[in-house]
Enzyme design. Structure first.
Site, PDB file in Angstrom:
ATOM      1  CD  GLU A   1       1.913  -5.363  -1.933  1.00  0.00           C
ATOM      2  OE1 GLU A   1       2.117  -5.072  -3.232  1.00  0.00           O
ATOM      3  OE2 GLU A   1       2.876  -6.324  -0.937  1.00  0.00           O
ATOM      4  CE1 TYR A   2      -8.245  -6.427  -1.608  1.00  0.00           C
ATOM      5  CE2 TYR A   2      -7.798  -5.095   0.469  1.00  0.00           C
ATOM      6  CZ  TYR A   2      -8.523  -6.104   0.073  1.00  0.00           C
ATOM      7  OH  TYR A   2      -8.409  -7.361   0.580  1.00  0.00           O
TER       8      TYR A   2
END
Length: 229
Positions: free
Chosen positions: A32-33
């Site tokens: 989940e950048y």
């Protein structure tokens, strides 16, 4: 470069799929950048909140040496990003994977429980006690249905043929899931390494008890719920 976004909802098995793909060394390192607080907690205390810097992380931290990058994103996380940056335009040769779970009630129970305990992964220290809360499960059930519906609308609106992936199928045949995703990039003989997958199933006996109790107390065969009311 080429890459993919795993579009999904919370508690869909996305951590398992992401670790499975990362273990190949050829299919990116999806995380989940766009979730700065999450990345700082799990990976990098200095992880940025700046969206341009996060794009750079996707293309570097999120990529394997062959130039394939990956990320995962929930529909509500897209809301955080869309007003700041056109992320899909910034990611080259982007393809989409639509990950969902057949057992949506089980997913809702898992999410409600994680919110209570603060345990989103095996090994995290609990910050609260898990106790049955039918309304909380119903709220998560509705939220999941909305997340999936929003992705389906997104794909339809943009005429995107996202690769459908079902968590239960991934769990039963991990290598087959890897093969299907590798096929997006015309890669062959890509092997997953189970030794690098640390995600452990958190479902236990209480999950089934909560499931039975929820259906008894909150089930309603005479009603079709309004998701956006």
């Amino acid at each position: 470069m080429h890459g993919f976004a795993i579009c999904t909802a919370p508690r869909s098995g996305s951590n398992f799929l992401s670790q499975l793909l990362s273990s190949t060394g050829q299919l990116g390192r999806p995380l989940e950048y766009f979730n700065g607080p999450g990345r700082r907690y799990f990976d990098d205390p200095d992880y940025p909140d700046d969206r341009n810097a996060q794009i750079e992380k996707i293309l570097t931290m999120g990529a394997t040496p062959n130039g394939i990058y990956g990320l995962k994103i929930f529909a509500y996380q897209n809301d955080w990003v869309e007003d700041e940056i056109e992320w899909t335009a910034r990611l080259p040769n982007l393809q989409f994977i639509f990950l969902r779970r057949r057992d949506i009630l089980g997913q809702a129970i898992s999410w409600a429980r994680a919110l209570q305990t603060g345990q989103y992964r095996h090994g995290q220290t609990s910050t609260g006690e898990a106790a049955f809360d039918g309304q909380a499960i119903l709220d998560r059930l509705r939220a999941i249905a909305i997340e999936y519906a929003r992705w389906e609308m997104y794909f339809a609106r943009n005429e995107i043929a996202a690769l459908p992936v079902v968590y239960e199928d991934v769990a039963n045949a991990p290598q087959q899931a890897v093969d299907s995703i590798a096929g997006l990039f015309n890669l062959h003989h890509v092997r997953a390494d189970a030794r690098q997958v640390s995600v452990i199933l958190q479902r236990d006996e209480s999950t089934e008890k909560w499931r039975r109790r929820f259906v008894e107390e909150f089930g309603n065969l005479g009603r079709v719920d309004k998701l956006w009311s």
